[in-house]
Design an enzyme around this catalytic site. Sequence first.
Site, short mmCIF file in Angstrom:
data_model
loop_
_atom_site.label_atom_id
_atom_site.label_comp_id
_atom_site.label_asym_id
_atom_site.label_seq_id
_atom_site.Cartn_x
_atom_site.Cartn_y
_atom_site.Cartn_z
N HIS A 399 -4.08 4.31 -3.41
CA HIS A 399 -2.35 4.20 -4.14
C HIS A 399 -1.36 4.87 -4.37
O HIS A 399 -0.17 5.22 -3.73
CB HIS A 399 -2.83 3.96 -5.71
CG HIS A 399 -1.69 3.21 -6.71
ND1 HIS A 399 -0.83 4.34 -6.86
CD2 HIS A 399 -1.03 2.11 -6.75
CE1 HIS A 399 0.04 3.69 -7.30
NE2 HIS A 399 0.12 2.55 -7.45
N CYS A 711 -1.57 -5.04 9.15
CA CYS A 711 -0.69 -3.81 7.85
C CYS A 711 -1.35 -3.45 6.79
O CYS A 711 -0.41 -3.10 6.23
CB CYS A 711 -0.02 -5.40 7.09
SG CYS A 711 -1.30 -6.20 6.58
C1 PEP Z 1 -5.07 -3.04 3.65
O1 PEP Z 1 -6.56 -3.73 3.41
O2 PEP Z 1 -5.14 -2.53 5.15
C2 PEP Z 1 -3.85 -3.70 2.93
C3 PEP Z 1 -2.78 -2.96 3.46
O3 PEP Z 1 -4.24 -3.81 1.68
P1 PEP Z 1 -4.31 -3.16 0.25
O4 PEP Z 1 -4.27 -1.50 1.23
O5 PEP Z 1 -3.51 -3.18 -0.18
O6 PEP Z 1 -5.71 -2.86 0.19
#
Ligand code: PEP
Length: 763
Positions: A399, A711
């Site tokens: 985070h 992503c």
């Molecule tokens: C991922 O898991 O790569 C993603 C983009 O989602 P998050 O980082 O919010 O879990």
Amino acid sequence: MSVFPDILWLEEIRKEDIPAVGGKGASLGEMASIGLPVPPAFVVTAQAFRKFLVETNIEEYINKRLEGLDVEDSEALEQAAIDVKSVVMQTQIPASIREAVSAAYLKMSPSGEVIVAVRSSATAEDLPDASFAGQQETYLNIKGDPALINSVQKCWASLYGGRAIYYRVKQGFEHKIVNIAVVVQTLIPSEKAGVMFTSHPITGESQTTIEGSWGLGEAVVSGSVSPDKYVFDNKGKRITDYLIATKNIEIVPDGEHGTKEVQISPEKREMQVLSEQEISRLAAYGKISEDHYKIPQDMEWGIVGESIYILQSRPITTISSQKDLKTPERRGEGKILVKGRGASPGIASGRVIIVKDVKDTKNLKKGDVLVTKMTNPDMVPAMKKVVAIVTDEGGTTCHAAIVSRELGTPAVVGTINATSVLKDGQIVTVDGEKGLIYEGSIEMERLTPLQVQGSIFPATVPATIITATKVKVNVSMPEAAKKAADTGADGVGLLRIEHLILGLNKTPGWFITNGKEEEFIQELLTGIKTVLDAFPGKSVWVRTLDAPTDEFRNMQGGEDEPIEHNPMLGWRGIRRDLQSPTQFRLQVETFKRLWEAGYEDLGIMFPMVSHPDQFIKAKQLFEEWGVDTTKAVLGVMIEIPSSALLIEDFIKAGIQFASFGTNDLVQYTLAIDRNNENVAKMYEPTHPAVLMLIDHAIQVCREHDVEVSICGQAGSDPKVVKWLVEHGISSVSANIDAVAKIRETVARTEQKIILESARVKNA
Ligand code: PEP
Ligand code: MG
């Protein structure tokens, strides 16, 4: 008096000649001797200055006037400086010296019209261990013999400026033995100019950083303009990063008066200053100089037409010594207190505030450094205030890392012990690129505010790089929407909407139990609309809520969240939404209103899907709640190996796109908790098993003409992106700070593929 000449031409000078020509003069002479394009120059030697002092009998007066001076008494210091300088200025220069200077100028400028720069070159200046740089004067745009003589005399007088006297005393140099030479150099009416560090100014890494702007270099050196910045990888011989800044003013020659500042024309303001060829030529000159001096150089350069000139080269004083290059302690001031993972680039200093609990964030003031075990969504308002963030836990996808990158705030994560080693109120400097926290506030010489705080290279990119593989951007906070759009990204590949809600410090459950459903919808609507409005005509993929239950704990409503042994494998993503119809319905209602308002580019992405049935069920609910799913763009994230393996069934179920969430895909494929520092070294996005899953999904998506993207954080890593493009990915979505370099990587990889296929065809 010695028989040492009053004048030496650059060609006669070597680096050992500092006692005669000063640091600047010696360096220029040495540079000319190794073939660098230094503008023609001669030096009025330090011996000429001594001769002036002795022959005119003013030496004795000066020594007396400065003897026993208390330099801490600023009034006394200033008065002494005024007295000595005026004596130097009012004393007639002996004829022999005057004639030598005039003859040299005549040789350089038979017409008497050549414009020169007159720079003092103190014999204790520019030395590796005592940088007196900038304390003596430089006179630009000097034309004609009388003006030249006057400027030489002014340079001599500058040796007795208040600051120069003060620093000499503090550094233990005796006034009597510190001499001054004067460099007289053809002034290059630079059309573009700037500075260059032949190694990273802080870490000593082998990369050349070039800053450049229009006009004379003074605008860049003085910091009165935000210059373009280019990073050239000395090993790979390529540009790895750049920022095209908005350059508002330039400094140009101004008759007898030296220089003046003028506004840059609107067309040139946003224009890239240096061509690729100029960048690599400059870096090559930098390399020649660094190799020769065997120490990284801080150089000034100017360009007129096709000609590059090197105007100055001196050791970088922020790197303490050559053997220290790989160990970034700086000048002894830089004691490293804590090490971790660089999670968001940039360097900033401030007061440490240890935050054990979100309540402690009230102690944070603007400019502080937030130090905590791990950030939570409830800390985001505090994270917006601070200059740097340091956490005990977490890897580059935690985070703290995600939010800091978006805020452009330097961050170091996974230090293990920052909260116990660092003390409340202590001043530290955080290097978010190297993952280091230094004691004290470390002065960053010559770094502009842009470099010192936040990302060194925000991701502005010339619109000219067009790639077949779309390069999109990830967004979490609507405040970052404009910055994200300014990258020129082809759309938003991931909008994490939990940040729109959790920033209010209330769980989605709280809104529902307290009858605030419309408020919840409005919060989502406003946040998503801000992002959609920043990307008109470009697709924006909004992800439905996905936050592990532990992130909700400290918020209002957090008491109702289940306590889970393993929240990462728990009640999150689509599985929670399908079991919590109200929470899901409110999100769908928001999307419906946006589609009805004409936001056709909105696409919805479901996180944490593990079986096509989840997608089918979600789509049915959309229909039940009034969405025309024949028009709505719906897709899934591939974060669980099962969804990569079952990709064909997802396609049959009707997904219109898929996007790799590698942050989770890596943790679920390798059984590595992405936030656990103890196993962080084993968290490998390029693990063969991860790549096999990705490759399989890409190939199947391509066969069915379904857009496939990424992503996760790996989409901001040029090495991974190169591989993805080679394997046929349709788009990539990177962090704001990485868009420029990812676009460059994509462009290069595509060009290589085209060239190679052309070669195969022609073979
Ligand atoms: C991922 O898991 O790569 C993603 C983009 O989602 P998050 O980082 O919010 O879990
Ligand atoms: Mg994820």
